[in-house]
Design a protein around this motif. Sequence first.
Motif, mmCIF file in Angstrom:
data_model
loop_
_atom_site.group_PDB
_atom_site.id
_atom_site.type_symbol
_atom_site.label_atom_id
_atom_site.label_comp_id
_atom_site.label_asym_id
_atom_site.label_seq_id
_atom_site.Cartn_x
_atom_site.Cartn_y
_atom_site.Cartn_z
ATOM 1 N N LEU A 215 0.996 -1.220 -0.136
ATOM 2 C CA LEU A 215 -0.147 0.040 0.016
ATOM 3 C C LEU A 215 0.816 1.297 -0.058
ATOM 4 C CD1 LEU A 215 -2.860 -1.333 2.579
ATOM 5 C CD2 LEU A 215 -2.884 -0.977 0.137
ATOM 6 N N ALA A 216 2.149 1.150 0.622
ATOM 7 C CA ALA A 216 2.906 2.343 0.701
ATOM 8 C C ALA A 216 2.090 3.666 1.255
ATOM 9 C CB ALA A 216 3.404 2.735 -0.758
ATOM 10 N N PRO A 217 1.688 3.580 2.332
ATOM 11 C CA PRO A 217 0.881 4.825 2.889
ATOM 12 C C PRO A 217 1.702 5.873 3.170
ATOM 13 C CG PRO A 217 0.982 3.025 4.416
ATOM 14 C CD PRO A 217 1.692 2.503 3.055
ATOM 15 N N GLN A 218 0.994 6.978 3.190
ATOM 16 C CA GLN A 218 1.711 8.134 3.777
ATOM 17 C C GLN A 218 2.052 8.252 5.157
ATOM 18 O OE1 GLN A 218 -1.317 10.738 1.542
ATOM 19 N NE2 GLN A 218 0.432 11.659 0.454
ATOM 20 N N ALA A 239 8.729 3.010 11.051
ATOM 21 C CA ALA A 239 9.055 4.576 11.147
ATOM 22 C C ALA A 239 10.319 4.778 10.157
ATOM 23 C CB ALA A 239 9.710 4.746 12.725
ATOM 24 N N ALA A 240 11.174 3.515 9.797
ATOM 25 C CA ALA A 240 12.258 3.673 8.944
ATOM 26 C C ALA A 240 11.806 4.023 7.350
ATOM 27 C CB ALA A 240 13.339 2.447 9.107
ATOM 28 N N ARG A 241 10.583 3.829 7.487
ATOM 29 C CA ARG A 241 9.942 3.850 5.774
ATOM 30 C C ARG A 241 8.838 4.846 5.780
ATOM 31 N NH1 ARG A 241 8.576 -2.160 4.246
ATOM 32 N NH2 ARG A 241 7.863 -0.976 2.456
ATOM 33 N N THR A 242 8.147 5.217 6.822
ATOM 34 C CA THR A 242 7.079 6.156 6.794
ATOM 35 C C THR A 242 6.765 6.610 7.908
ATOM 36 O OG1 THR A 242 4.882 6.638 5.673
ATOM 37 C CG2 THR A 242 5.209 4.678 7.150
ATOM 38 N N PRO A 243 6.122 7.765 8.275
ATOM 39 C CA PRO A 243 5.826 8.323 9.729
ATOM 40 C C PRO A 243 4.743 7.276 10.368
ATOM 41 C CG PRO A 243 5.878 10.049 8.051
ATOM 42 C CD PRO A 243 5.941 8.912 7.148
ATOM 43 N N LEU A 274 -4.051 14.213 8.185
ATOM 44 C CA LEU A 274 -4.419 15.110 7.326
ATOM 45 C C LEU A 274 -3.247 15.917 7.061
ATOM 46 C CD1 LEU A 274 -7.931 16.450 8.219
ATOM 47 C CD2 LEU A 274 -7.382 14.843 6.433
ATOM 48 N N THR A 275 -2.278 16.096 7.871
ATOM 49 C CA THR A 275 -1.157 17.024 7.751
ATOM 50 C C THR A 275 -0.314 16.037 6.978
ATOM 51 O OG1 THR A 275 -1.454 18.400 9.604
ATOM 52 C CG2 THR A 275 0.898 18.123 8.654
ATOM 53 N N HIS A 276 0.032 14.918 7.220
ATOM 54 C CA HIS A 276 0.902 13.871 6.415
ATOM 55 C C HIS A 276 0.460 13.738 4.968
ATOM 56 C CE1 HIS A 276 3.856 13.136 9.355
ATOM 57 N NE2 HIS A 276 3.112 12.763 10.323
#
Length: 281
Positions: A215-218, A239-243, A274-276
């Motif tokens: 999914l590669a989410p934000q 956390a190493a890949r996405t917030p 929403l910010t991310h």
Amino acid sequence: MIIVSDGARWSAGAVARTLGISPTTLRTWDRRYGLGPRTREEGKHRRYDDVDVAALRRMLELTGQGISPAAAATMARGGAGPVPTVHDFIRASTQLDAPRLGRLTTELVGALGVVDAWESVLMPFLVELGERATEEGGGIGVEHVASSAVVSVLHRVGDPLEGGRLPALLAAVPEELHTLPLDALSAALAERGCASRNLGARVPPSALMGALDVLAPQCVLLWAHDPVLARLAPVAKVAARTPVLLGGPGWHRVPLPFGAQRVHSLREAVDVVLTHSGRSS
């Protein structure tokens, strides 16, 4: 002494003193929420009438119950009738009245929106239900009926199109069964037109990392009620890949790796997601 002019027209100062609020608050409510004098006489200061003052009193009552100012203002202006209370939900749950619980939840979410409904009524209701079950015993069936009714309504809030990269992936940590807050977050995001994917309860590390690949989410939000279970989650790897956002009491005193952030309320979680995702909160 408070002086009211002829025709029950109130000055701003008189209204502020009567209601026990500051003139600044009165001006803010007028500018931001439209809770000001409905008429203005040319060349004169604006004056409040009895209907205006009644709306402001209602605004105070509702905010005093924990309802957000925006939702309270809508109700005070007559945009919504009386909303269900924690007492209404408790009474329906003790009677195992699932249809009524569904109707109450629908009315509540319709009147306040998901975030205010959750923070002002639903969460206090579920906490009280849990406390009663602990004290009195035998309340598992009541909790199950209540949770199912709430979840069924939250699932109907919407399913917005992703429109590109998935904004948020939601999951409970390994062996964690408490997932209703994830349903609330998914519904609150949907209400704002923000898509998410909820993996639900007891998500193993391998399944979480696999979903991350697909999914590669934000951003990712991990929910934990139990600190022992929170430590089972692969937070550093994610956390190493996405917030990573961490919700729930299970993260209290758990060391957080770089890229991880605790969120302390549904409202905060919505704002951060929403910010991310590049959306305005």
